[in-house]
Scaffold this motif. Structure first.
Motif, PDB file in Angstrom:
ATOM      1  N   PRO A  10       0.983  -1.396   0.279  1.00 15.49           N
ATOM      2  CA  PRO A  10      -0.030   0.086  -0.177  1.00 15.49           C
ATOM      3  C   PRO A  10       0.450   1.378  -0.156  1.00 15.49           C
ATOM      4  CG  PRO A  10       0.109  -1.029   2.395  1.00 15.49           C
ATOM      5  CD  PRO A  10       1.024  -2.031   1.116  1.00 15.49           C
ATOM      6  N   SER A  81       0.716  -1.112  -7.409  1.00 15.77           N
ATOM      7  CA  SER A  81       0.265  -1.209  -6.205  1.00 15.77           C
ATOM      8  C   SER A  81      -0.473  -2.168  -5.803  1.00 15.77           C
ATOM      9  CB  SER A  81      -0.507   0.209  -6.024  1.00 15.77           C
ATOM     10  OG  SER A  81      -1.759   0.226  -6.148  1.00 15.77           O
ATOM     11  N   ASP A  83      -1.968  -5.242  -4.246  1.00 20.01           N
ATOM     12  CA  ASP A  83      -2.274  -6.842  -4.012  1.00 20.01           C
ATOM     13  C   ASP A  83      -2.342  -6.774  -5.670  1.00 20.01           C
ATOM     14  OD1 ASP A  83      -1.565  -9.289  -3.705  1.00 20.01           O
ATOM     15  OD2 ASP A  83      -3.933  -9.074  -4.891  1.00 20.01           O
ATOM     16  N   LEU A  86      -6.166  -7.260  -7.759  1.00 21.28           N
ATOM     17  CA  LEU A  86      -7.521  -6.354  -7.335  1.00 21.28           C
ATOM     18  C   LEU A  86      -7.095  -4.985  -8.433  1.00 21.28           C
ATOM     19  CD1 LEU A  86      -7.647  -6.877  -3.428  1.00 21.28           C
ATOM     20  CD2 LEU A  86      -9.324  -7.494  -5.168  1.00 21.28           C
ATOM     21  N   TYR A  87      -7.809  -4.607  -8.952  1.00 27.59           N
ATOM     22  CA  TYR A  87      -7.891  -3.383  -9.587  1.00 27.59           C
ATOM     23  C   TYR A  87      -6.528  -2.725 -10.257  1.00 27.59           C
ATOM     24  CZ  TYR A  87     -12.350  -3.535  -7.313  1.00 27.59           C
ATOM     25  OH  TYR A  87     -13.941  -4.057  -6.724  1.00 27.59           O
ATOM     26  N   SER A  88      -5.839  -4.254 -10.950  1.00 27.60           N
ATOM     27  CA  SER A  88      -4.576  -3.415 -11.396  1.00 27.60           C
ATOM     28  C   SER A  88      -4.333  -3.528 -12.308  1.00 27.60           C
ATOM     29  CB  SER A  88      -3.861  -4.502 -10.616  1.00 27.60           C
ATOM     30  OG  SER A  88      -3.683  -4.385  -9.242  1.00 27.60           O
ATOM     31  N   SER A 111      -2.515  -5.930   0.405  1.00 20.94           N
ATOM     32  CA  SER A 111      -3.759  -4.884  -0.190  1.00 20.94           C
ATOM     33  C   SER A 111      -3.768  -3.505   0.119  1.00 20.94           C
ATOM     34  CB  SER A 111      -5.218  -5.349  -0.285  1.00 20.94           C
ATOM     35  OG  SER A 111      -6.059  -4.654  -0.823  1.00 20.94           O
ATOM     36  N   SER A 112      -4.340  -2.943  -0.451  1.00 20.14           N
ATOM     37  CA  SER A 112      -4.697  -0.599   0.124  1.00 20.14           C
ATOM     38  C   SER A 112      -6.012  -1.415   1.374  1.00 20.14           C
ATOM     39  CB  SER A 112      -5.307   0.076  -0.157  1.00 20.14           C
ATOM     40  OG  SER A 112      -6.066  -0.259  -0.982  1.00 20.14           O
ATOM     41  N   PHE A 163     -12.699   0.533  -3.021  1.00 18.05           N
ATOM     42  CA  PHE A 163     -11.914   1.599  -3.420  1.00 18.05           C
ATOM     43  C   PHE A 163     -11.666   1.825  -5.165  1.00 18.05           C
ATOM     44  CE2 PHE A 163      -8.813  -1.888  -2.609  1.00 18.05           C
ATOM     45  CZ  PHE A 163     -10.090  -3.213  -2.626  1.00 18.05           C
ATOM     46  N   LEU A 164     -11.612   2.992  -5.108  1.00 20.46           N
ATOM     47  CA  LEU A 164     -11.414   3.725  -6.275  1.00 20.46           C
ATOM     48  C   LEU A 164     -12.778   5.119  -6.684  1.00 20.46           C
ATOM     49  CD1 LEU A 164     -11.016   1.121  -8.457  1.00 20.46           C
ATOM     50  CD2 LEU A 164      -9.141   3.117  -9.004  1.00 20.46           C
ATOM     51  N   VAL A 190      -9.724   5.997   5.012  1.00 18.46           N
ATOM     52  CA  VAL A 190      -8.228   6.211   4.972  1.00 18.46           C
ATOM     53  C   VAL A 190      -7.482   6.137   3.936  1.00 18.46           C
ATOM     54  CG1 VAL A 190      -6.317   5.249   5.769  1.00 18.46           C
ATOM     55  CG2 VAL A 190      -8.368   4.431   6.848  1.00 18.46           C
ATOM     56  N   ARG A 192      -4.415   7.454   1.287  1.00 18.59           N
ATOM     57  CA  ARG A 192      -3.034   6.984   1.539  1.00 18.59           C
ATOM     58  C   ARG A 192      -2.348   5.975   2.916  1.00 18.59           C
ATOM     59  NH1 ARG A 192       1.024  11.744  -1.361  1.00 18.59           N
ATOM     60  NH2 ARG A 192       0.795  10.565  -3.221  1.00 18.59           N
ATOM     61  N   ALA A 193      -3.082   4.616   2.859  1.00 21.76           N
ATOM     62  CA  ALA A 193      -2.827   3.711   4.352  1.00 21.76           C
ATOM     63  C   ALA A 193      -1.293   3.494   4.031  1.00 21.76           C
ATOM     64  CB  ALA A 193      -3.742   2.822   4.124  1.00 21.76           C
ATOM     65  N   GLN A 220      -6.697   7.945  -3.314  1.00 24.31           N
ATOM     66  CA  GLN A 220      -5.983   6.662  -2.888  1.00 24.31           C
ATOM     67  C   GLN A 220      -6.804   6.861  -1.733  1.00 24.31           C
ATOM     68  OE1 GLN A 220      -1.891   8.976  -4.118  1.00 24.31           O
ATOM     69  NE2 GLN A 220      -1.070   6.834  -3.412  1.00 24.31           N
ATOM     70  N   THR A 221      -8.050   6.834  -1.555  1.00 23.88           N
ATOM     71  CA  THR A 221      -9.027   6.540   0.028  1.00 23.88           C
ATOM     72  C   THR A 221      -9.297   5.639  -0.226  1.00 23.88           C
ATOM     73  OG1 THR A 221      -8.868   8.763  -0.250  1.00 23.88           O
ATOM     74  CG2 THR A 221      -9.838   7.875   0.482  1.00 23.88           C
ATOM     75  N   LEU A 222      -9.526   4.859   0.025  1.00 29.79           N
ATOM     76  CA  LEU A 222      -9.690   3.405   0.862  1.00 29.79           C
ATOM     77  C   LEU A 222     -11.121   3.264   1.767  1.00 29.79           C
ATOM     78  CD1 LEU A 222     -10.113   0.120   2.014  1.00 29.79           C
ATOM     79  CD2 LEU A 222      -9.776   0.247  -0.344  1.00 29.79           C
TER      80      LEU A 222
HETATM   81  C1  LIG Z   1      -5.678   1.445  -9.008  1.00 40.11           C
HETATM   82  S1  LIG Z   1      -6.191   0.731  -7.320  1.00 40.11           S
HETATM   83  C2  LIG Z   1      -5.401  -0.411  -6.972  1.00 40.11           C
HETATM   84  C3  LIG Z   1      -5.308  -1.120  -5.655  1.00 40.11           C
HETATM   85  C4  LIG Z   1      -5.102  -2.099  -5.230  1.00 40.11           C
HETATM   86  N1  LIG Z   1      -4.328  -2.812  -6.279  1.00 40.11           N
HETATM   87  C5  LIG Z   1      -4.496  -2.442  -3.961  1.00 40.11           C
HETATM   88  O1  LIG Z   1      -4.821  -4.063  -4.200  1.00 40.11           O
HETATM   89  O2  LIG Z   1      -4.995  -1.674  -2.812  1.00 40.11           O
HETATM   90  C6  LIG Z   1      -6.294   2.502  -6.661  1.00 40.11           C
HETATM   91  C7  LIG Z   1      -7.189   2.612  -5.476  1.00 40.11           C
HETATM   92  O3  LIG Z   1      -6.610   1.177  -3.756  1.00 40.11           O
HETATM   93  C8  LIG Z   1      -6.495   2.350  -2.865  1.00 40.11           C
HETATM   94  N2  LIG Z   1      -5.791   2.240  -2.312  1.00 40.11           N
HETATM   95  C9  LIG Z   1      -4.196   2.313  -3.047  1.00 40.11           C
HETATM   96  N3  LIG Z   1      -3.632   2.646  -2.430  1.00 40.11           N
HETATM   97  C10 LIG Z   1      -4.151   2.491  -0.894  1.00 40.11           C
HETATM   98  C11 LIG Z   1      -3.342   3.176   0.079  1.00 40.11           C
HETATM   99  N4  LIG Z   1      -2.070   3.353   0.688  1.00 40.11           N
HETATM  100  N5  LIG Z   1      -4.709   4.313   1.139  1.00 40.11           N
HETATM  101  C12 LIG Z   1      -5.834   4.756   0.300  1.00 40.11           C
HETATM  102  N6  LIG Z   1      -6.401   3.364  -0.912  1.00 40.11           N
HETATM  103  C13 LIG Z   1      -5.096   2.496  -1.384  1.00 40.11           C
HETATM  104  C14 LIG Z   1      -7.872   3.645  -3.139  1.00 40.11           C
HETATM  105  O4  LIG Z   1      -9.427   3.559  -3.451  1.00 40.11           O
HETATM  106  C15 LIG Z   1      -7.230   3.103  -5.208  1.00 40.11           C
HETATM  107  O5  LIG Z   1      -8.453   4.410  -5.612  1.00 40.11           O
END
Ligand SMILES: C[S@@+](CC[C@H](N)C(=O)[O-])C[C@H]1O[C@@H](n2cnc3c(N)ncnc32)[C@H](O)[C@@H]1O
Length: 244
Positions: A10, A81, A83, A86-88, A111-112, A163-164, A190, A192-193, A220-222
């Motif tokens: 993350p 980023s 895992d 997921l959404y990669s 994962s985030s 996510f996203l 969260v 940028r966890a 970048q918010t979960l």
């Molecule tokens: C393209 S997706 C990638 C997800 C990634 N594969 C994962 O397992 O976390 C990007 C989204 O993941 C979440 N994300 C990724 N890194 C993050 C972090 N450090 N803190 C919070 N959310 C994060 C956000 O929702 C962001 O919009």
């Protein structure tokens, strides 16, 4: 010839796997999602290796770069980023590479959603409260399949990790309410966890859109939503793991 798709975790450079780190140290070419990956992770890349940011590349350009490096006998790491599962956008890259005769290996990452739960200090499953987690997203640039809108896949008995979608607060609220989540359900976000710049908020579902906007949490918010986030709901609930 092989390309390694490595989950970077993350953010915090200590949250990459030992395997992922070793591959980065050995790589000749590293291509990374520059908008999402903590720059400290690149500290593992050996001096002299090529490093490319992928945020401005188109899919074909990215695949050609990986394929050409492989053909030249170079070891290629594609860093994504969290895992990779997921959404990669990994499927579209591996299928084009495999069509060119290049095999791909995926190395998992943290994962985030796990990092966000850790930052909030909660377990997302809790006996008698929630025994399932739904990983989902609202509809954005990538359309959702028919019958797979948030309201189709969420359930109030399960914890939701979204996510996203932080920029879509009102839409999220509508979908959660349509699924039967009470307005007062605990909710958290969260940003940028695990980064130094991490920020988090804890609130109730009905206030989530306003709080996200006020805190400027768009990317970048979960988002986590569920009864399990309420401390009083978790209190005293025990699994059978340790008896008693
Ligand atoms: C393209 S997706 C990638 C997800 C990634 N594969 C994962 O397992 O976390 C990007 C989204 O993941 C979440 N994300 C990724 N890194 C993050 C972090 N450090 N803190 C919070 N959310 C994060 C956000 O929702 C962001 O919009």
């Amino acid at each position: 010839m092989k390309v390694y798709f490595v989950g970077a975790g993350p953010g915090d450079p200590e949250l990459i796997t030992v395997r992922g780190r070793r591959l980065l140290e050995e790589a000749d070419v590293v291509i990374y999602a520059d908008s999402l990956i903590h720059p400290g992770i690149l500290g593992y890349v050996r001096e002299g290796a090529e490093i490319h940011g992928s945020s401005s590349m188109r899919l074909q350009e990215l695949v050609d770069l990986m394929a050409e490096a492989c053909a030249a006998g170079k070891m290629v790491v594609r860093l994504v980023s969290g895992d990779p599962s997921l959404y990669s956008a990994v499927n579209e890259q591996t299928s084009l590479l495999e069509r060119k005769g290049i095999s791909c290996e995926i190395v998992p990452g943290v994962s985030s959603f796990s990092a966000a739960a850790a930052s909030l200090g909660v377990e997302l499953t809790c006996p008698e409260v929630s025994q399932a987690v739904v990983l989902a997203r609202a509809e954005g640039r990538t359309p959702l399949p028919e019958g797979a809108r948030l309201a189709d896949v969420l359930h109030p008995s399960a914890t939701a990790a979204v996510f996203l979608s932080a920029g879509l607060g009102e839409e999220l609220l509508r979908e959660f309410l349509a699924t039967g989540f009470p307005e007062r359900t605990p909710a958290a976000a969260v940003y940028r966890a695990s980064w130094e710049s991490e920020r988090r908020l804890e609130t109730r579902l009905e206030l989530l859109p306003e709080r996200l906007a006020r805190e400027g949490m768009h990317h970048q918010t979960l988002i986590l939503v569920g009864e399990v986030l309420g401390r009083e709901r978790r209190e005293g609930k025990r699994s059978r793991l340790y008896g008693g």
